[in-house]
Write a protein that holds these residues in place. Structure first.
Motif, mmCIF file in Angstrom:
data_model
loop_
_atom_site.group_PDB
_atom_site.id
_atom_site.type_symbol
_atom_site.label_atom_id
_atom_site.label_comp_id
_atom_site.label_asym_id
_atom_site.label_seq_id
_atom_site.Cartn_x
_atom_site.Cartn_y
_atom_site.Cartn_z
ATOM 1 N N ASP A 93 0.889 -1.146 0.154
ATOM 2 C CA ASP A 93 0.101 0.079 0.002
ATOM 3 C C ASP A 93 0.719 1.145 0.035
ATOM 4 O O ASP A 93 0.666 2.416 -0.717
ATOM 5 C CB ASP A 93 -0.953 0.012 1.201
ATOM 6 C CG ASP A 93 -2.162 -1.117 1.066
ATOM 7 O OD1 ASP A 93 -2.210 -1.534 0.078
ATOM 8 O OD2 ASP A 93 -2.794 -1.217 2.047
ATOM 9 N N GLN A 96 2.439 1.661 -3.111
ATOM 10 C CA GLN A 96 1.410 2.110 -4.442
ATOM 11 C C GLN A 96 1.107 3.589 -4.004
ATOM 12 O O GLN A 96 1.031 4.372 -5.007
ATOM 13 C CB GLN A 96 0.061 1.412 -4.082
ATOM 14 C CG GLN A 96 -0.930 1.639 -5.120
ATOM 15 C CD GLN A 96 -2.180 0.500 -5.167
ATOM 16 O OE1 GLN A 96 -1.959 -0.425 -5.171
ATOM 17 N NE2 GLN A 96 -3.466 1.246 -4.397
ATOM 18 N N GLU A 97 1.046 4.147 -2.853
ATOM 19 C CA GLU A 97 0.821 5.504 -2.653
ATOM 20 C C GLU A 97 1.844 6.432 -3.021
ATOM 21 O O GLU A 97 1.851 7.599 -3.818
ATOM 22 C CB GLU A 97 0.435 5.593 -1.235
ATOM 23 C CG GLU A 97 -0.639 5.228 -0.547
ATOM 24 C CD GLU A 97 -0.586 5.264 0.825
ATOM 25 O OE1 GLU A 97 0.242 5.621 1.692
ATOM 26 O OE2 GLU A 97 -1.754 4.850 1.532
ATOM 27 N N GLN A 154 -3.414 -0.138 -9.013
ATOM 28 C CA GLN A 154 -4.226 -0.048 -8.233
ATOM 29 C C GLN A 154 -5.843 -0.468 -8.085
ATOM 30 O O GLN A 154 -6.205 -0.921 -7.072
ATOM 31 C CB GLN A 154 -4.421 1.533 -8.280
ATOM 32 C CG GLN A 154 -5.040 2.600 -7.150
ATOM 33 C CD GLN A 154 -5.196 4.088 -7.328
ATOM 34 O OE1 GLN A 154 -4.967 4.525 -8.555
ATOM 35 N NE2 GLN A 154 -5.066 4.379 -6.140
#
Length: 213
Positions: A93, A96-97, A154
Motif C-alpha cells: 500500500d 502504491q501511494e 491500483q
C-alpha cells in the motif's frame, strides 16, 4: 603663382581636408555604434538560447525523475526477492501511494512544459526545435503509460503486466529522445561558440587593438 594666390589655395585645401576628416570621423563613429549594438545583440541571442535549452532540459529531467520513482515503487510491489518487512500488504500500500504521488508530481511538472518548449521553438535552430518537440511528445507518452500502469495496479487489473511493458517501452523511447535533444542542443551551442566571429565583433576587436598601440 603669386604668394597671395598660394595662400588662398592652401587655406582652401586645408578647409576641405578638415571637413573630410570630420565627415569620415562621424561616419566611423556611427558605424562603430551600429557594430557595437549588433555585437550586443549576438550576445543576448546566445544567452537566451542557452537559457531556453537549460530550462527545457531541467523540466523534462525532473518529470522523468518523478516517473522513475513511480516505476521503482510499482516494480518493488512485485519483486519477490525484495525484502518485505512486516505486513506485506501494508508495504504494498505504501509503495502504491508513492507511485500515485510520483505520477501526480510528474503531471504537475509537465504542465509547465509548453512555456519552456515555446522558448526553445523561438530560439531554434530548426534541428534543436525538432528534437525538443520529439522529446516533449515522448515524455507525454511516458507519463501516460506510467499512469495507466499505476491505475492498473491500483484497481487490480489482470493485464497490469502489459501496462508495465508499455510503460518501460515509453521510458526507453523518452530516454533516447532526451539524449537526442541534449546532443542537438550541445551542437547548437558549440556552433554559437565556434562560428566565425561576427564582423561587428572582429571590427570592434581590431579597433580596440589599434587604439591601444
Amino acid at each position: 603663382m603669386d604668394a597671395g594666390l598660394a595662400a588662398v589655395l592652401g587655406a582652401a585645401v586645408g578647409a576641405i581636408g578638415a571637413s573630410a576628416t570630420a565627415l569620415i570621423s562621424g561616419a566611423l563613429g556611427r558605424s562603430q555604434t551600429r557594430l557595437q549594438l549588433r555585437a550586443e545583440g549576438d550576445r543576448i541571442v546566445d544567452e537566451h538560447r542557452r537559457s531556453s535549452y537549460r530550462d527545457l532540459f531541467e523540466c523534462t529531467e525532473t518529470t522523468r525523475a518523478h516517473l522513475g520513482e513511480a516505476r521503482s515503487s510499482l516494480s518493488q510491489m512485485f519483486d519477490d526477492e525484495a525484502p518485505v518487512p512486516g505486513d506485506q500488504m501494508a508495504v504494498a500500500d505504501v509503495l502504491q501511494e508513492r507511485a500515485v504521488a510520483a505520477v501526480s508530481a510528474a503531471e504537475e511538472k509537465l504542465a509547465g512544459i509548453p512555456r519552456v518548449h515555446a522558448a526553445v521553438a523561438i530560439q531554434g535552430p530548426e534541428a534543436t526545435q525538432a528534437a525538443a518537440t520529439a522529446l516533449v511528445e515522448a515524455l507525454r507518452q511516458e507519463l501516460e503509460h506510467t499512469k495507466r500502469w499505476t491505475v492498473a495496479v491500483q484497481d487490480g487489473w489482470s493485464d497490469w503486466d502489459e501496462y508495465e511493458k508499455r510503460a518501460f517501452e515509453a521510458h526507453h523511447s523518452a530516454t533516447a529522445h532526451s539524449l537526442a535533444f541534449a546532443c542537438e542542443a550541445s551542437a547548437a551551442l558549440q556552433r554559437d561558440g565556434s562560428r566565425p566571429e561576427p564582423r561587428s565583433r572582429r571590427w570592434l576587436r581590431r579597433s580596440h587593438r589599434d587604439r591601444s598601440r
